[in-house]
Structures are given as C-alpha cells and as structure tokens.
Design an enzyme around this catalytic site. Sequence first.
Site, mmCIF file in Angstrom:
data_model
loop_
_atom_site.group_PDB
_atom_site.id
_atom_site.type_symbol
_atom_site.label_atom_id
_atom_site.label_comp_id
_atom_site.label_asym_id
_atom_site.label_seq_id
_atom_site.Cartn_x
_atom_site.Cartn_y
_atom_site.Cartn_z
ATOM 1 N N THR A 295 53.545 2.242 -29.466
ATOM 2 C CA THR A 295 53.508 2.668 -28.057
ATOM 3 C C THR A 295 53.005 1.547 -27.150
ATOM 4 O O THR A 295 53.528 1.326 -26.062
ATOM 5 C CB THR A 295 52.583 3.884 -27.861
ATOM 6 O OG1 THR A 295 52.885 4.871 -28.822
ATOM 7 C CG2 THR A 295 52.757 4.474 -26.466
ATOM 8 N N ASP A 469 59.594 5.864 -26.467
ATOM 9 C CA ASP A 469 58.836 4.607 -26.600
ATOM 10 C C ASP A 469 59.276 3.744 -27.785
ATOM 11 O O ASP A 469 59.272 2.514 -27.703
ATOM 12 C CB ASP A 469 57.309 4.846 -26.611
ATOM 13 C CG ASP A 469 56.835 5.722 -27.768
ATOM 14 O OD1 ASP A 469 57.674 6.294 -28.483
ATOM 15 O OD2 ASP A 469 55.595 5.829 -27.934
HETATM 16 C C1 GP9 Z 1 48.292 6.994 -29.144
HETATM 17 C C2 GP9 Z 1 49.732 7.214 -28.909
HETATM 18 C C3 GP9 Z 1 50.509 7.014 -30.160
HETATM 19 O O1 GP9 Z 1 47.512 6.992 -28.024
HETATM 20 O O2 GP9 Z 1 50.181 6.439 -27.878
HETATM 21 O O3 GP9 Z 1 50.594 5.702 -30.504
HETATM 22 P P1 GP9 Z 1 51.665 5.162 -31.549
HETATM 23 O O4 GP9 Z 1 51.166 5.493 -32.911
HETATM 24 O O5 GP9 Z 1 52.952 5.835 -31.259
HETATM 25 O O6 GP9 Z 1 51.721 3.718 -31.278
HETATM 26 MN MN MN Z 2 54.313 6.017 -29.718
#
Ligand code: GP9
Ligand code: MN
Length: 619
Positions: A295, A469
Amino acid sequence: MQFNKLSTPLFVVASFLFGLKTYFVYRFMFDMSIENLMQEFILFVNPLASAYLIFAISVWLKPKNQMKYLRWTAVIGTIIIYLNLVFYRNFTDFITIPVLFQGNNAADLGSSLLTLIHWGDVFLLLDVIIVWILSKKTDEMAVRFTKHAKIAATAVTFLLLAGNVVLAEIERPMLFVRAFDREYLVKNIGIYNYHIYDATMHTKTKAQRVFADDSQIGDIESYMKNETGSKEPSEMFGAAEGKNVIFVSIESFQNYLIDSEINGTETTPFLNDLKEGQETIWFENFYHQTAQGKTSDSEFIVENSLYPLDRGSVYFTHAQNDYHALPEMLNKSDYETSVFHANNKSFWNRDVMYDNIAYDEFYGDESYEETPENSFGWGLEDKAFFEQSIPYLKEQDQPFYSKFITLTHHFPFELPEDKANIDKYDSGSTTLNDSFQTARYTDEAVAEFFEELKEAGLYEDSIIVLMGDHYGISEFHNKAMGEFIGKEIDGYEHIQQQRVPFMIHIPGYEDGGVRDEVVGQIDVKPTLLNLLGIEDKNDLTFGTDMFADERKGFIAMRDGSFVSDDHIFTDGICYDRESGEEVDPEEEACAPVREKVDKELQYSDDIIYGDLFRFYDFD
Ligand code: GP9
Ligand code: MN
C-alpha cells in the site's frame, strides 16, 4: 575402532541433509518458475554448495566446538529459511534488510500470520534433529584433520561457490548488476548467499546519499521533460477545476473482481454500474506498479510519480528525503489535504512520511470508534470507516483533497458469516475463495459512502477517484486463479492480473466511458493535476497525463517487466499484447522499450537513493 574411522563426518552429513532440505523447500514450497534443465540443475546444486560452504568451516574448530557449531548452524539456517518461507507465503517475495526494519508491520499482521504457518512445516526440523543427535557423538562424528586436509576441505568450498556463480552468470547474465528480481537471485545463488548480497547492497545504498551531488539531476531532468510523453495540457485540462478530490485507495482490489459472479451473484454490483455510467471514466488497462512496500508503494507512486524501490518501502527507507509531492503542490493551490485510514499511524511509517510531504491532517485509528461488532480482519471494517469519516470530511476547508484507504478486503479476507452477501468461490485456494466476500463487502461500503457524501452535501462539488492499490491474490494461487478466469496463468497472464480498478467519477460529467489506454499508478499525479487545472511547472515526473494524446507508451513494473502499447515483457519473454503469443524479445518488439524501462527505473532509484531533489529548486 575401524568402523568409526569409516563413518561419514558430521559436517558432510549435515551439509548433505541441510542442502537436500533446502532444495526441497525451493522446489516444492516456494513457487519458483523453472524454465529449463539448466535452471533445474542450478536449483539442485546451489543448496548443496551453500550448505557445504557454511558447514565445512567447522573443520577448523576443535572436535567439541565442531559439534556445537554444526548443530547451531543447522538451527539458525532453518530459522532463516523458515522466516523466508512464511514471508513468501504472504508476499511471494524474499526478505530484505529494509523489510526487517518494518518490524512493527509484522506485529500488525496478526491474524494473517496463522494462515501462513502450515502443519507440514514441522518436517523441516527433521535434519536438525538428526544433526543434533549425531552431534552428541563427538568421537565418531568429529574430524581431526591435518592442516593440509583442512585447507583441502575449505578449497572445495571455494570451488563449489565459484562453480555456482559461473553457472548462474551463464544462466542469467548480469544477474548481480540488474538484480531487479530477488527470485532469480535466490534461484541461482541460494537464499543464504542472497542474504549476504542483500546486506552488501543495503550498505552500498546507504552510502549513495552521502556521495550524491547535484551533477546527476541534469540528465534526469531532461529525460523526464523530454522522454516521458507530452507535457502539454490535454483535452481534460481543468475539467474538475476547483473541485474537491476524494481519492479512495481500495485495498488489494484487482480487476478479476469487476464484473465477476459467484453462483449468479455479482461480486461488485456497485462498481460494475458505476463504470458503465456517463459520469465515470474507467481505465480498463490500469496497472499497479508496487513492490515490497505494498500500500505504501502505491501511495508513494501516486503522490510522486516516481517508482518505489525494489527492496523495502520508500515510506520507511527514505521518508526524510526532499520530494515535490502531490499534497505539497495542492496545498500551494489552496487545497486542504488529508488522509483517512483506520490503522495505527506508524504503520508503513505513514506519520513520518505524511508529515514530510505536507498532508495537513491524518485521521488514523484513534479518530475512529472500534467495537467488537465493527472490527474484524485488519481492524475497523470499511462501512463503519466511511461512515465515521464523514463528520471529519465536513470539517475540511473546500476545496480539499482527501485520501481514504480501505482495509476490509485485505489478505486473508476475513468476514463474519452474517455480513457476507455472496458465496465463497470453490477452489483449492481458501484465499481466493474468501476474497469474493470481502470484495463484495467493500463494494457495498463504497456504495454507502457515495450516499453519505450526497447526504452531507459534499458529492456535487467533488470528484471521486477509485483505485486498487496492488494485487490481493499472489502468484501462489495461480492454479486457483487460472481456474477462475478460465485460462492458465503464464507470464503474460500474470502481468494482466496486475490490472487494478481505476475510475474517475465526475458528478455531472456526460462523456464518461471505458478507455483502453495502457496506464498505471505512475500516471495518476499528472492526470489529477491536469484535471484540476493545475500546471506543473517543473514536470519532474515519470508519468504522463492519461488523457494526453502523446503518451510515453509503456508502463514499467518494478522488476523490469513492462506493458507497452504492443507488447508485454516479463521474465525474459516478450509477448504480443493483443494475442498473448510469444515473440522474439531481441527484435524491435521489446528490446528498445526494455532499455528505456531499465533507464527509467535506474533514474528513479538515483533520485531516491541520492535524495537528488534536495538539489533542485522547485519554485
Ligand atoms: C495497512 C494497510 C495494508 O495500514 O494499508 O497495508 P498492505 O499490507 O496492503 O501494504
Ligand atoms: Mn494494501
């Protein structure tokens, strides 16, 4: 006793067993692609060579210490490989040093972690137990070599190592220089040598900032200005001028979910309808470009139109750099900027990075009310998240730019049964099966959010951008995914699976529809600025406005794979983008773009590692 003298020394037994085990893990527990006999051979030889390398050192020790060394090396080696295996099951990737320093993220993995540990894993202790028992018989198992014999035993180490490196270089020329792909490294030199390599790289990149100077920025600037497509205002320039921007980053959403059905029920009825409407522009060939930073990488690319790093998360490793990020630029155009995400603020080091790139506000988990009913999986569920965000959103000065990051559709896709409005899929992969239920839930949450925005009187003056994302279903589930989409997942299809939803919803707009340009996260920043009618005087981005007539013509992935208008290139194979057929990678087809992709990724790394924007005057 004659018999004792003949028994095989423990360091040889340990090397053999440990090497064999490592081979077994590479071959059957990691999911590494093996394309030819040579690769198969290297994959078998390197664990044995690496094991010999670490165990044979013991011949220099006194018998008692030899035994101690051998049993503890077996234990530590097993821990290293096991940690990598658990990490791999989640990320289809190997651990790097920067990732280790993201330890607090691992703690947050919580519920995910249990699904990554399998019963069968206990068999990985088999050789450790054998070595441990044998190591108690010092008299029989230790060696008492003469100096010459010790040197000979060590020489074998170097021979094996050199042989391994030569084979690896033949199989993958420039393996160590390019190193975009950790899988190649592990496959060719083994996981232990890979870690040594990684540590060396880590030290080197740390040193890079110290030695960087302003002479490097000139070339990069001219590349960005002249070779990344047209920087002229496009047809959509100012189409959303003065509007609020509500940017929704939808966790792990991939395009396979859109328009899919399970037992006759649509997975994402709201998004399906939304993309058909005239008020929405839907880019069906939009690719995520994230790497280990997941993300946070996706956020980084969108904010900066730079590439993430191939190791670690930029949000962690380079949160103090100078950037010229989207929120900073929007602030200058009198936008109030904020982020909404119901997780602890330090996750992905967001608090530090957000501060640096000048978001005015960050609403983290302490801004939300979590109860046993409204939180499961990774925390606050998406419906409550949006609902509770509305009062804060109303407080923003207009125009505002607000980013929302959802959480429910996150691996391992947990949802209480009574909240599920669609069946699970039925395949060998629980992960894929469960993903439809959380996706449906998030779809409902987004639908509710639209209603809430209308009720709050915020809808009309806003544009709403929805973006997946990164992938949610890793390569580990290729077989089940292949069943679901009805075709086998080869390199081509794997890249196609990296498409994530990207929709721009403009209330009152009448010209929406599907667009098929090849675009990606790198293009989001220039596109948004263009829509808002904000001119970027510096244009130091690798992306192009998605609406521009003259585009750069390719979307690069962090590992050097790419999608161009005509081809898809990955794992050394060049495919025709339309048909998916293989074509010659050295031909016109892929070679020139490949060169550009490598150059661009290198430039982006130079900027980040050297913190080069500190030498540039953006005003
Ligand atoms: C955590 C969320 C998930 O705050 O953004 O993160 P990811 O594991 O998808 O990188
Ligand atoms: Mn994510």
